[in-house]
Design a protein around this motif. Sequence first.
Motif, mmCIF file in Angstrom:
data_model
loop_
_atom_site.group_PDB
_atom_site.id
_atom_site.type_symbol
_atom_site.label_atom_id
_atom_site.label_comp_id
_atom_site.label_asym_id
_atom_site.label_seq_id
_atom_site.Cartn_x
_atom_site.Cartn_y
_atom_site.Cartn_z
ATOM 1 N N ARG A 44 0.843 -1.199 0.000
ATOM 2 C CA ARG A 44 0.000 0.000 0.000
ATOM 3 C C ARG A 44 0.878 1.249 0.000
ATOM 4 O O ARG A 44 2.005 1.219 0.478
ATOM 5 C CB ARG A 44 -0.876 0.040 1.249
ATOM 6 N N THR A 45 0.306 2.348 -0.459
ATOM 7 C CA THR A 45 0.950 3.657 -0.359
ATOM 8 C C THR A 45 -0.051 4.625 0.239
ATOM 9 O O THR A 45 -1.220 4.635 -0.145
ATOM 10 C CB THR A 45 1.399 4.163 -1.747
ATOM 11 N N ASP A 65 -0.368 4.537 8.199
ATOM 12 C CA ASP A 65 -1.500 3.602 8.258
ATOM 13 C C ASP A 65 -1.344 2.417 7.307
ATOM 14 O O ASP A 65 -2.199 1.542 7.282
ATOM 15 C CB ASP A 65 -2.818 4.317 8.012
ATOM 16 N N VAL A 66 -0.274 2.329 6.548
ATOM 17 C CA VAL A 66 -0.136 1.253 5.558
ATOM 18 C C VAL A 66 -0.023 -0.130 6.188
ATOM 19 O O VAL A 66 -0.294 -1.135 5.524
ATOM 20 C CB VAL A 66 1.054 1.472 4.593
ATOM 21 N N ASN A 67 0.340 -0.212 7.454
ATOM 22 C CA ASN A 67 0.501 -1.512 8.101
ATOM 23 C C ASN A 67 -0.683 -1.929 8.964
ATOM 24 O O ASN A 67 -0.607 -2.904 9.706
ATOM 25 C CB ASN A 67 1.785 -1.522 8.937
ATOM 26 N N LEU A 68 -1.794 -1.214 8.854
ATOM 27 C CA LEU A 68 -3.009 -1.636 9.556
ATOM 28 C C LEU A 68 -3.583 -2.874 8.888
ATOM 29 O O LEU A 68 -3.324 -3.145 7.713
ATOM 30 C CB LEU A 68 -4.048 -0.517 9.508
ATOM 31 N N TRP A 73 -7.260 -0.328 7.706
ATOM 32 C CA TRP A 73 -6.861 0.407 6.499
ATOM 33 C C TRP A 73 -8.069 1.083 5.859
ATOM 34 O O TRP A 73 -8.011 2.224 5.426
ATOM 35 C CB TRP A 73 -6.188 -0.557 5.537
ATOM 36 N N ALA A 74 -9.191 0.389 5.823
ATOM 37 C CA ALA A 74 -10.395 0.913 5.172
ATOM 38 C C ALA A 74 -11.091 1.988 5.997
ATOM 39 O O ALA A 74 -11.732 2.876 5.440
ATOM 40 C CB ALA A 74 -11.367 -0.234 4.879
ATOM 41 N N TYR A 75 -10.967 1.932 7.331
ATOM 42 C CA TYR A 75 -11.781 2.793 8.183
ATOM 43 C C TYR A 75 -10.996 3.635 9.183
ATOM 44 O O TYR A 75 -11.594 4.239 10.065
ATOM 45 C CB TYR A 75 -12.798 1.950 8.951
ATOM 46 N N ASP A 76 -9.681 3.713 9.054
ATOM 47 C CA ASP A 76 -8.900 4.392 10.085
ATOM 48 C C ASP A 76 -9.262 5.860 10.274
ATOM 49 O O ASP A 76 -9.268 6.362 11.386
ATOM 50 C CB ASP A 76 -7.398 4.234 9.845
#
Length: 84
Positions: A44-45, A65-68, A73-76
């Motif tokens: 992800r970027t 947030d790329v490592n959630l 990732w979708a809702y942070d």
Amino acid sequence: MEIDQWTHWTPDPYNSSHAGTLYAGRSYFYCYIDTGVPYTNNGRTSQVWLRTDDDTGNRNVWVSDVNLDAYGWAYDTFGLSYCH
């Protein structure tokens, strides 16, 4: 977080801003910004950075947030306020 990752004093991935480590597992975040330095990892970027306290004693540090996990990732940014 899906993987251990460095935390940073500023919302960027540079070695010079490295603060400590946030270990994989459940984490909490205070707020987010979407104007940080873009970072690519985990396929992800993103330029979204999250403010937290890390597992090595540093407070008010940043992680990308790329490592959630997929849900995070979708809702942070939906459940967090914007950092001012």
